[in-house]
Design a protein around this motif. Structure first.
Motif, PDB file in Angstrom:
ATOM      1  N   SER A   2       0.857  -1.183   0.000  1.00 34.76           N
ATOM      2  CA  SER A   2       0.000   0.000   0.000  1.00 34.76           C
ATOM      3  C   SER A   2       0.884   1.221   0.000  1.00 34.76           C
ATOM      4  O   SER A   2       1.974   1.208   0.576  1.00 34.76           O
ATOM      5  CB  SER A   2      -0.884   0.025   1.250  1.00 34.76           C
ATOM      6  OG  SER A   2      -1.448   1.314   1.383  1.00 34.76           O
ATOM      7  N   LYS A   3       0.422   2.285  -0.638  1.00 37.13           N
ATOM      8  CA  LYS A   3       1.271   3.472  -0.651  1.00 37.13           C
ATOM      9  C   LYS A   3       0.776   4.559   0.282  1.00 37.13           C
ATOM     10  O   LYS A   3       1.447   5.579   0.453  1.00 37.13           O
ATOM     11  CB  LYS A   3       1.427   4.012  -2.072  1.00 37.13           C
ATOM     12  CG  LYS A   3       0.162   4.502  -2.717  1.00 37.13           C
ATOM     13  CD  LYS A   3       0.430   4.685  -4.206  1.00 37.13           C
ATOM     14  CE  LYS A   3      -0.272   5.912  -4.735  1.00 37.13           C
ATOM     15  NZ  LYS A   3      -0.352   5.931  -6.199  1.00 37.13           N
ATOM     16  N   ASP A   4      -0.404   4.383   0.900  1.00 39.74           N
ATOM     17  CA  ASP A   4      -0.849   5.450   1.805  1.00 39.74           C
ATOM     18  C   ASP A   4      -1.297   4.905   3.162  1.00 39.74           C
ATOM     19  O   ASP A   4      -0.581   5.016   4.149  1.00 39.74           O
ATOM     20  CB  ASP A   4      -1.928   6.326   1.146  1.00 39.74           C
ATOM     21  CG  ASP A   4      -2.993   5.518   0.402  1.00 39.74           C
ATOM     22  OD1 ASP A   4      -3.298   4.383   0.823  1.00 39.74           O
ATOM     23  OD2 ASP A   4      -3.536   6.040  -0.590  1.00 39.74           O
ATOM     24  N   VAL A   5      -2.483   4.311   3.228  1.00 35.04           N
ATOM     25  CA  VAL A   5      -2.980   3.787   4.504  1.00 35.04           C
ATOM     26  C   VAL A   5      -3.193   2.288   4.345  1.00 35.04           C
ATOM     27  O   VAL A   5      -2.973   1.740   3.270  1.00 35.04           O
ATOM     28  CB  VAL A   5      -4.301   4.484   4.919  1.00 35.04           C
ATOM     29  CG1 VAL A   5      -4.087   5.981   5.061  1.00 35.04           C
ATOM     30  CG2 VAL A   5      -5.408   4.181   3.926  1.00 35.04           C
ATOM     31  N   THR A   6      -3.627   1.620   5.408  1.00 32.31           N
ATOM     32  CA  THR A   6      -3.831   0.182   5.337  1.00 32.31           C
ATOM     33  C   THR A   6      -5.132  -0.137   4.577  1.00 32.31           C
ATOM     34  O   THR A   6      -6.174   0.454   4.844  1.00 32.31           O
ATOM     35  CB  THR A   6      -3.890  -0.419   6.750  1.00 32.31           C
ATOM     36  OG1 THR A   6      -2.716  -0.022   7.449  1.00 32.31           O
ATOM     37  CG2 THR A   6      -3.960  -1.927   6.703  1.00 32.31           C
ATOM     38  N   HIS A   7      -5.022  -1.045   3.627  1.00 32.29           N
ATOM     39  CA  HIS A   7      -6.179  -1.564   2.901  1.00 32.29           C
ATOM     40  C   HIS A   7      -6.226  -3.070   3.135  1.00 32.29           C
ATOM     41  O   HIS A   7      -5.341  -3.627   3.788  1.00 32.29           O
ATOM     42  CB  HIS A   7      -6.053  -1.270   1.407  1.00 32.29           C
ATOM     43  CG  HIS A   7      -5.896   0.182   1.077  1.00 32.29           C
ATOM     44  ND1 HIS A   7      -6.953   1.042   0.948  1.00 32.29           N
ATOM     45  CD2 HIS A   7      -4.782   0.945   0.869  1.00 32.29           C
ATOM     46  CE1 HIS A   7      -6.519   2.258   0.673  1.00 32.29           C
ATOM     47  NE2 HIS A   7      -5.197   2.241   0.621  1.00 32.29           N
ATOM     48  N   SER A   8      -7.247  -3.730   2.603  1.00 38.49           N
ATOM     49  CA  SER A   8      -7.281  -5.183   2.712  1.00 38.49           C
ATOM     50  C   SER A   8      -7.893  -5.756   1.445  1.00 38.49           C
ATOM     51  O   SER A   8      -8.962  -5.332   1.003  1.00 38.49           O
ATOM     52  CB  SER A   8      -8.073  -5.611   3.944  1.00 38.49           C
ATOM     53  OG  SER A   8      -7.856  -6.984   4.188  1.00 38.49           O
ATOM     54  N   PHE A   9      -7.186  -6.719   0.864  1.00 35.89           N
ATOM     55  CA  PHE A   9      -7.548  -7.293  -0.430  1.00 35.89           C
ATOM     56  C   PHE A   9      -8.462  -8.493  -0.209  1.00 35.89           C
ATOM     57  O   PHE A   9      -8.056  -9.479   0.394  1.00 35.89           O
ATOM     58  CB  PHE A   9      -6.259  -7.710  -1.149  1.00 35.89           C
ATOM     59  CG  PHE A   9      -6.455  -8.241  -2.537  1.00 35.89           C
ATOM     60  CD1 PHE A   9      -6.499  -7.372  -3.623  1.00 35.89           C
ATOM     61  CD2 PHE A   9      -6.578  -9.603  -2.762  1.00 35.89           C
ATOM     62  CE1 PHE A   9      -6.663  -7.860  -4.917  1.00 35.89           C
ATOM     63  CE2 PHE A   9      -6.755 -10.098  -4.053  1.00 35.89           C
ATOM     64  CZ  PHE A   9      -6.796  -9.226  -5.135  1.00 35.89           C
ATOM     65  N   PHE A  10      -9.691  -8.390  -0.684  1.00 36.28           N
ATOM     66  CA  PHE A  10     -10.699  -9.409  -0.363  1.00 36.28           C
ATOM     67  C   PHE A  10     -11.421  -9.852  -1.626  1.00 36.28           C
ATOM     68  O   PHE A  10     -12.004  -9.032  -2.339  1.00 36.28           O
ATOM     69  CB  PHE A  10     -11.693  -8.805   0.648  1.00 36.28           C
ATOM     70  CG  PHE A  10     -12.852  -9.710   1.035  1.00 36.28           C
ATOM     71  CD1 PHE A  10     -12.710 -11.097   1.113  1.00 36.28           C
ATOM     72  CD2 PHE A  10     -14.088  -9.158   1.355  1.00 36.28           C
ATOM     73  CE1 PHE A  10     -13.772 -11.909   1.477  1.00 36.28           C
ATOM     74  CE2 PHE A  10     -15.165  -9.966   1.730  1.00 36.28           C
ATOM     75  CZ  PHE A  10     -15.003 -11.347   1.792  1.00 36.28           C
ATOM     76  N   VAL A  11     -11.349 -11.166  -1.927  1.00 36.98           N
ATOM     77  CA  VAL A  11     -12.154 -11.738  -3.007  1.00 36.98           C
ATOM     78  C   VAL A  11     -12.940 -12.897  -2.413  1.00 36.98           C
ATOM     79  O   VAL A  11     -12.369 -13.908  -1.993  1.00 36.98           O
ATOM     80  CB  VAL A  11     -11.286 -12.236  -4.184  1.00 36.98           C
ATOM     81  CG1 VAL A  11     -12.178 -12.753  -5.306  1.00 36.98           C
ATOM     82  CG2 VAL A  11     -10.370 -11.135  -4.683  1.00 36.98           C
ATOM     83  N   ARG A  12     -14.262 -12.734  -2.397  1.00 39.03           N
ATOM     84  CA  ARG A  12     -15.110 -13.708  -1.699  1.00 39.03           C
ATOM     85  C   ARG A  12     -14.985 -15.106  -2.293  1.00 39.03           C
ATOM     86  O   ARG A  12     -14.762 -16.086  -1.587  1.00 39.03           O
ATOM     87  CB  ARG A  12     -16.578 -13.283  -1.785  1.00 39.03           C
ATOM     88  CG  ARG A  12     -16.899 -11.937  -1.167  1.00 39.03           C
ATOM     89  CD  ARG A  12     -18.401 -11.662  -1.252  1.00 39.03           C
ATOM     90  NE  ARG A  12     -18.919 -11.909  -2.605  1.00 39.03           N
ATOM     91  CZ  ARG A  12     -20.115 -12.403  -2.874  1.00 39.03           C
ATOM     92  NH1 ARG A  12     -20.944 -12.685  -1.879  1.00 39.03           N
ATOM     93  NH2 ARG A  12     -20.505 -12.600  -4.108  1.00 39.03           N
ATOM     94  N   GLU A  13     -15.125 -15.196  -3.621  1.00 44.48           N
ATOM     95  CA  GLU A  13     -15.172 -16.509  -4.273  1.00 44.48           C
ATOM     96  C   GLU A  13     -13.854 -17.266  -4.117  1.00 44.48           C
ATOM     97  O   GLU A  13     -13.827 -18.494  -4.081  1.00 44.48           O
ATOM     98  CB  GLU A  13     -15.503 -16.348  -5.761  1.00 44.48           C
ATOM     99  CG  GLU A  13     -16.928 -15.853  -6.036  1.00 44.48           C
ATOM    100  CD  GLU A  13     -17.081 -14.340  -5.905  1.00 44.48           C
ATOM    101  OE1 GLU A  13     -16.100 -13.661  -5.499  1.00 44.48           O
ATOM    102  OE2 GLU A  13     -18.172 -13.821  -6.191  1.00 44.48           O
ATOM    103  N   LEU A  14     -12.753 -16.519  -4.049  1.00 43.02           N
ATOM    104  CA  LEU A  14     -11.448 -17.167  -3.913  1.00 43.02           C
ATOM    105  C   LEU A  14     -11.118 -17.451  -2.457  1.00 43.02           C
ATOM    106  O   LEU A  14     -10.103 -18.081  -2.156  1.00 43.02           O
ATOM    107  CB  LEU A  14     -10.365 -16.282  -4.527  1.00 43.02           C
ATOM    108  CG  LEU A  14     -10.506 -15.993  -6.028  1.00 43.02           C
ATOM    109  CD1 LEU A  14      -9.425 -15.027  -6.490  1.00 43.02           C
ATOM    110  CD2 LEU A  14     -10.427 -17.297  -6.826  1.00 43.02           C
ATOM    111  N   ARG A  15     -11.959 -16.977  -1.532  1.00 42.00           N
ATOM    112  CA  ARG A  15     -11.713 -17.164  -0.087  1.00 42.00           C
ATOM    113  C   ARG A  15     -10.343 -16.612   0.300  1.00 42.00           C
ATOM    114  O   ARG A  15      -9.594 -17.274   1.021  1.00 42.00           O
ATOM    115  CB  ARG A  15     -11.809 -18.647   0.305  1.00 42.00           C
ATOM    116  CG  ARG A  15     -13.074 -19.368  -0.143  1.00 42.00           C
ATOM    117  CD  ARG A  15     -14.307 -18.903   0.621  1.00 42.00           C
ATOM    118  NE  ARG A  15     -15.446 -19.780   0.379  1.00 42.00           N
ATOM    119  CZ  ARG A  15     -16.410 -19.531  -0.522  1.00 42.00           C
ATOM    120  NH1 ARG A  15     -16.365 -18.440  -1.271  1.00 42.00           N
ATOM    121  NH2 ARG A  15     -17.428 -20.369  -0.658  1.00 42.00           N
ATOM    122  N   ILE A  16     -10.019 -15.433  -0.214  1.00 43.95           N
ATOM    123  CA  ILE A  16      -8.777 -14.804   0.213  1.00 43.95           C
ATOM    124  C   ILE A  16      -9.038 -13.403   0.740  1.00 43.95           C
ATOM    125  O   ILE A  16      -9.928 -12.690   0.268  1.00 43.95           O
ATOM    126  CB  ILE A  16      -7.701 -14.723  -0.910  1.00 43.95           C
ATOM    127  CG1 ILE A  16      -8.266 -14.029  -2.148  1.00 43.95           C
ATOM    128  CG2 ILE A  16      -7.145 -16.084  -1.231  1.00 43.95           C
ATOM    129  CD1 ILE A  16      -7.208 -13.804  -3.224  1.00 43.95           C
TER     130      ILE A  16
END
Lengths: 260, 592
Positions: free
Chosen positions: A188-202
Motif C-alpha cells: 500500500s502506498k498510503d494507509v492500510t487496505h485489505s484485499f478481499f475476493v469472496r469466491e477465492l476465499r482470500i
C-alpha cells in the motif's frame, strides 16, 4: 413460560436459517476454498449443537423450576465432579475443532507459493487497486515512491530507466489463468487496505511499509469482485476492482492487449 | 520497631451544601450515580448515532430535508455523505465502548455497591474517586467537541488505525482537529480509568469488613476487583499508544508512520514507523477491554440468578476462579484481531490456541448459571428476565467466537458483518443486559423506590426480541461476505443481495431503540413516583440489603458489620426463612 418459548423460537428460527442456507457463501472458486468451507461447516455443526442445547436447556430450566406452590429448592453449592467434567469436555471439544483447522492456515501461510507461481503485485491506494504484472521478462522493474505521480499515471512509481521496468504492466483490474498457482505481493502506498475476493476465499491486509505475500490457485472461470476490507477513508465502500479467471490462452491475450 | 500501628478509622461527616454533596462529592454512592448518569447520557447519544447510521445503510442517498438543517456539512441537500457516516460510526463505537460499557457497569455500579457489599464506609481514596469522575467528564466533553470543529468528527473508526489516524486532514475529512481531540479524549479517559482501578483494587484488598474473606465476597465484587486489575494493566498501554499517536500527529514523530508514503499524490515526510505497532498496543488493551465491559455483567448475573432462583450460586469457587482465568487469559489473546494484519502467521496459530482457552472458563460460567437455575424456585422479576437474557445472549455471542478465533475461517469472516454481529452480541448487548439487570435489581437501594415492573417487562420483551432481530441476521451478512464499515452498499454487484436484510435490521433497530424511551421514562418517573421500596425488597443476602435505602453517607452508621457466612445462602434446609444475610450471627435453625 413465555420467555422460554421465545428463547426456543429464536433458537429454532436461527437453526432453520443456517440449515436452509438462504443467505450463504458464493460458490467457491479456489483450490484451498473447499477446505475452508468444510472447516466452517465443522465449526458450525459443533457451535450449533452447543447453541441449541444451551438455549433449549435454559428454556427448560426456567419453565420446569419456575416458582409455584409446593416447589422445594434443592439446596446445593455445586459439584466438583460436574465442574471437572464440563471443564474437560469443553476443553477437548473446542481445542479439537480449532486444531482441525490449523492445517489449512499452515499450508496457506507457512509454506511459500509453489515454484513457478505467477507473481502479481497489488498496490492499494485511496481508493483504487493498482495491479502490476512483470511483463515478458518475468521480472518486476525497479520502483521508487519518489517517482509516484498519480496525475501522470505512474501510480506505483515505476522507474523507466530500469530495463526490467520497461515491459511491466500496471492496470486497474486483474486477470489470472485458471488452475495455475498465483502469488500476490500486497503493498500500500498510503494507509492500510485489505484485499478481499469472496469466491477465492482470500483476504489479506495491504500495509504501508510492508510487502505481504499470499498465494492461491483459482479453479473456476469467471469474473469476481475485489473489495477493500480495511477502513481506508471516505471512499472505502467504493474501493472496487475485478479479477477475471481466464483460460491460459485468454489470459495471454488479456495481458497482451494491455502490454502494447 | 514492632510497635503496632493503630489506624484511626476515617470519620466521615456528611457534607453540607449542594456543591459538595452532589457535584464535587467524595461519597462513592453519589459518584456512582454521577458515572451512571454520564453513561445514560452517552448511551442516548450513541443510540441516536445508530439511528442515523442504520438509516443511511438501508436507504442511502435518500433526501431528508431535516438532516440538512441539523448537519449542513454532514448532509448537504439532506443526503448524508460517506465521510459523515464514517464519523458517526467512529463516534458511536468510541462513545459506547468507553463511556457506556466501561463506565456504567464498573465505575457506576462498582462505585456504588463495592464498598457496601464488603462492609466499607467508602472507597479507599475518596478524593481520587472524585477526580476520576471529573476527568472522565472532561474526556467526554473533549470527545463530543470533535463534532463541532472544522472537518467534523474523525472517520478512522474506534480502533483508530494509523496511518489513517496519524496523517492528518490529507488522508480525509475529520482526520485533522477532530482526530486530535479523539486521541486527547482517549488519553484522558485512560488516566481516569487508571485512577479508578487503583481505588477499586485498594478498596477490595484493604477495606473488607471483619469476616469478609476473599471466598465470601459476592461474585459481583470478584468481577469488579478483577476488572480493576485488567483496567490497571490495559489502560496504561492504551495511554502510551495514545501519547505516541498524539506525538506523531502534533510534533511530527514517526512511531506509526513508515517511510515513503504517498497520500493524495503527495510525499509524506515521515520515516521509520510501524502501523502494526499501534495494532499490537491497541489490542493489548482492546482485548482485556472486552472483559472489562462484560465481567461486571457476569458478576451481576450470578448475583441475580442466585437471588431469584432462591438457591446458592452453583460452584462459587469455580465461578471465582473462572473470573480470574478469563482475566489472565485475556492478556495473551490480542493477536486474534490481527490474523490478517501482516503479522507472522506463526503467531497467528499461537494466538488462536490461547483464544480457544478463553472459551473454557466462559463455558464453566454458563454451566454454573444453568446449575444455579436447576432445582431452584425461579421468580421472574424484570431484573431476573434481563439476567436470563444475559445468559442467552452470552451463549449466542460466545459461540460465534469459535469461528473467528480460527485464522483459517477468519480469512473469510474477518472485517465482515459476522464480526459486527459477534462483538455486538457479546460485548454490546449482553453487557447492556447486565447493566439493565443491575439497574432493575439495585434501583430500590439507590432511590428507595421501585422501577415499574410492568413498564420494565415491556421494555425487556421488546429489547430481547429486538436485539436478536438486529444482530442475528448480521451473521448471514458476514457469511455473504458483506464488509463492515461501508457507508453504503451501492458500488458492488454482490452487495445488491444484502440490502433487504439491512432494511430489516434497520427497522428492528428503530423499534428497539424506540423502546429504550420506556426505560428512560421508567427511570426518571420512578425516582420521583415509584413504589416505595423496603430495605431488602428481594429478600437477598448481601450486605447492601442490611442498610437503609438510600444508605446514609457513611453506609453502616459508623459500625462495621461482621460477616459470618458466604454470600448466597438461600433456602438453607431447616432455616426459618429462605435467605440468611451474610451478617446474621446465628443460623436460625428450627429443629423438627
Amino acid at each position: 413460560m413465555i420467555l422460554a418459548l421465545t428463547i426456543w423460537v429464536i433458537t429454532l428460527v436461527t437453526t432453520a436459517l443456517f440449515i436452509g442456507r438462504y443467505w450463504w457463501f458464493p460458490a467457491v472458486a479456489s483450490a484451498h476454498g473447499p477446505a475452508l468451507d468444510q472447516q466452517f461447516m465443522l465449526t458450525l455443526v459443533v457451535t450449533g449443537l452447543v447453541f441449541i442445547l444451551a438455549q433449549l436447556g435454559l428454556g427448560y430450566l426456567i419453565v420446569h423450576f419456575r416458582d409455584r406452590p409446593g416447589r422445594h429448592v434443592r439446596y446445593s453449592h455445586g459439584s466438583n465432579k460436574l465442574e471437572i467434567l464440563w471443564t474437560l469436555a469443553t476443553t477437548v471439544l473446542f481445542f479439537s475443532v480449532v486444531l482441525a483447522g490449523q492445517d489449512i492456515w499452515a499450508s496457506l501461510n507457512l509454506q511459500n507459493a509453489p515454484a513457478g507461481s505467477l507473481q502479481i503485485e497489488i498496490t492499494g491506494q485511496q481508493f483504487q487497486w493498482n495491479v502490476r504484472y512483470p511483463g515478458a521478462d518475468g521480472k518486476f522493474g525497479k520502483t521508487s515512491n519518489t517517482l509516484i505521480n498519480d496525475s501522470a499515471g505512474n501510480f506505483v512509481g515505476l522507474d523507466e530507466r530500469d530495463a526490467a521496468a520497461q515491459d511491466d504492466v500496471v492496470v486497474p483490474t486483474m486477470a489470472v489463468p485458471v488452475n495455475r498457482p498465483v502469488e500476490l505481493l500486497l503493498r500500500s502506498k498510503d494507509v492500510t487496505h485489505s484485499f478481499f475476493v469472496r469466491e477465492l476465499r482470500i483476504k489479506q491486509d495491504a500495509v504501508p511499509g510492508m510487502t505481504v505475500p499470499i498465494h492461491f490457485t483459482a479453479t473456476k472461470l469467471g469474473t469476481y469482485e475485489i473489495a477493500c476490507a480495511e477502513l481506508c477513508g471516505l471512499g472505502h465502500h467504493r474501493m472496487r476492482s475485478v479479477i477475471e479467471v481466464l483460460s491460459e490462452a485468454d489470459y495471454h491475450n488479456w495481458l497482451k492487449e494491455r502490454s502494447d | 520497631m514492632t510497635e503496632a500501628v493503630h489506624v484511626e478509622p476515617v470519620v466521615h461527616q456528611a457534607p453540607q451544601g449542594f456543591i459538595r454533596k452532589y457535584i464535587f462529592s467524595l461519597d462513592h454512592k453519589v459518584i456512582g450515580i454521577q458515572y451512571y448518569l454520564l453513561a445514560l447520557f452517552s448511551v442516548m447519544v450513541g443510540m441516536l448515532l445508530s439511528v442515523l447510521m442504520r438509516f443511511n445503510l438501508a436507504w442511502p442517498g435518500t433526501e431528508v430535508p431535516i438532516l440538512e438543517t441539523l448537519f449542513p456539512v454532514g448532509a448537504p441537500g439532506g443526503i448524508m455523505t460517506p465521510e459523515f457516516y464514517l464519523s458517526l460510526m467512529t463516534m458511536h463505537g468510541t462513545i459506547m465502548v468507553f463511556f457506556v460499557l466501561t463506565t456504567a457497569p464498573q465505575s457506576g455500579f462498582g462505585n456504588y455497591f463495592l464498598p457496601l457489599q464488603i462492609g466499607a464506609p467508602d472507597m479507599a481514596f475518596p478524593t481520587l474517586n472524585m477526580l476520576s469522575f471529573w476527568i472522565t467528564f472532561v474526556s467526554l466533553l473533549v470527545l463530543l467537541a470533535a463534532f463541532v470543529v472544522t472537518g467534523g468528527a474523525p472517520i478512522s473508526g474506534w480502533t483508530g488505525y494509523p496511518p489513517l489516524s496519524a496523517l492528518g486532514e490529507i488522508a480525509g475529512p475529520g482526520l485533522g482537529t477532530g482526530q486530535t481531540l479523539w486521541v486527547a479524549s482517549i488519553a484522558l479517559f485512560c488516566v481516569a480509568s487508571l485512577l479508578g482501578a487503583l481505588n477499586f483494587i485498594t478498596t477490595t484488598i484493604d477495606l473488607r469488613t471483619k469476616g469478609m474473606s476473599m471466598m465470601r465476597l459476592p461474585l459481583t465484587v470478584w468481577a469488579w476487583f478483577v476488572t480493576a486489575i485488567l483496567a490497571l494493566l490495559a489502560f496504561g498501554v492504551l495511554l502510551a499508544a495514545g501519547v505516541l499517536l498524539l506525538l506523531d500527529r502534533v510534533v511530527g514523530t514517526s512511531f506509526f508512520i513508515p517511510a515513503g508514503l504517498v497520500v493524495s499524490d503527495q510525499m509524506i515526510n515521515h520515516k521509520g514507523g510501524s502501523p502494526l505497532l499501534w495494532q499490537h498496543l491497541f489490542w493489548f488493551f482492546g482485548h482485556p477491554e472486552v472483559y472489562i465491559a462484560i465481567l461486571p455483567g457476569m458478576g451481576v448475573t450470578s448475583q441475580i440468578l442466585s437471588t431469584f432462583a432462591r438457591k446458592p450460586i452453583f460452584g462459587y469457587r469455580a465461578m471465582a476462579y473462572a473470573i480470574m482465568a478469563i482475566g489472565l487469559v485475556s492478556f495473551i489473546v490480542w493477536g486474534h484481531h490481527m490474523f490478517l494484519s501482516g503479522m507472522s502467521p506463526y503467531s497467528a496459530m499461537v494466538f488462536s490456541l490461547t483464544t480457544t482457552a478463553v472459551a473454557v472458563p466462559s463455558a464453566i460460567k454458563t454451566f454454573n448459571w444453568l446449575g444455579t437455575l436447576w432445582g431452584g424456585r425461579v421468580r421472574f422479576t424484570t431484573a431476573m428476565l434481563f439476567a436470563i437474557g444475559f445468559v442467552s445472549l452470552f451463549v449466542t455471542g460466545g459461540v460465534s467466537g469459535l469461528f473467528l478465533n480460527q485464522p483459517s475461517v477468519d480469512i473469510y469472516l474477518h472485517d465482515t458483518y459476522f464480526v459486527v454481529a459477534h462483538f455486538h452480541m457479546i460485548m454490546g448487548v449482553a453487557a447492556i443486559f447486565g447493566i439493565f439487570a443491575a439497574t432493575y435489581y439495585w434501583f430500590p437501594k439507590m432511590f428507595a423506590r421501585h422501577l415499574s415492573e410492568r413498564l420494565g417487562k415491556i421494555h425487556f420483551w421488546i429489547t430481547f426480541v429486538g436485539v436478536y432481530s438486529i444482530f442475528m441476521p448480521m451473521h448471514f451478512l458476514g457469511v455473504m461476505g458483506n464488509p463492515r464499515r461501508y457507508a453504503e452498499f451501492t458500488a458492488f454487484e454482490f452487495l445488491a443481495d444484502v440490502v433487504p436484510i439491512h432494511e430489516f435490521i434497520s427497522i428492528a433497530a428503530f423499534v428497539t431503540i424506540g423502546a429504550q424511551l420506556l426505560f428512560a421514562v421508567n427511570f426518571f418517573w420512578s425516582i420521583a413516583r415509584g413504589k416505595i421500596a423496603e430495605i431488602n425488597p428481594w429478600s437477598a443476602t448481601t450486605l447492601e440489603w442490611t442498610v437503609p435505602s438510600p444508605p446514609p453517607h457513611d453506609n453502616f452508621g459508623g459500625r462495621a458489620p461482621v460477616v459470618h457466612r458466604g454470600p448466597y445462602e438461600y433456602s438453607v434446609p431447616g432455616a426459618s426463612r429462605d435467605f440468611i444475610l451474610q451478617s446474621e450471627p446465628e443460623m436460625k435453625v428450627v429443629h423438627q
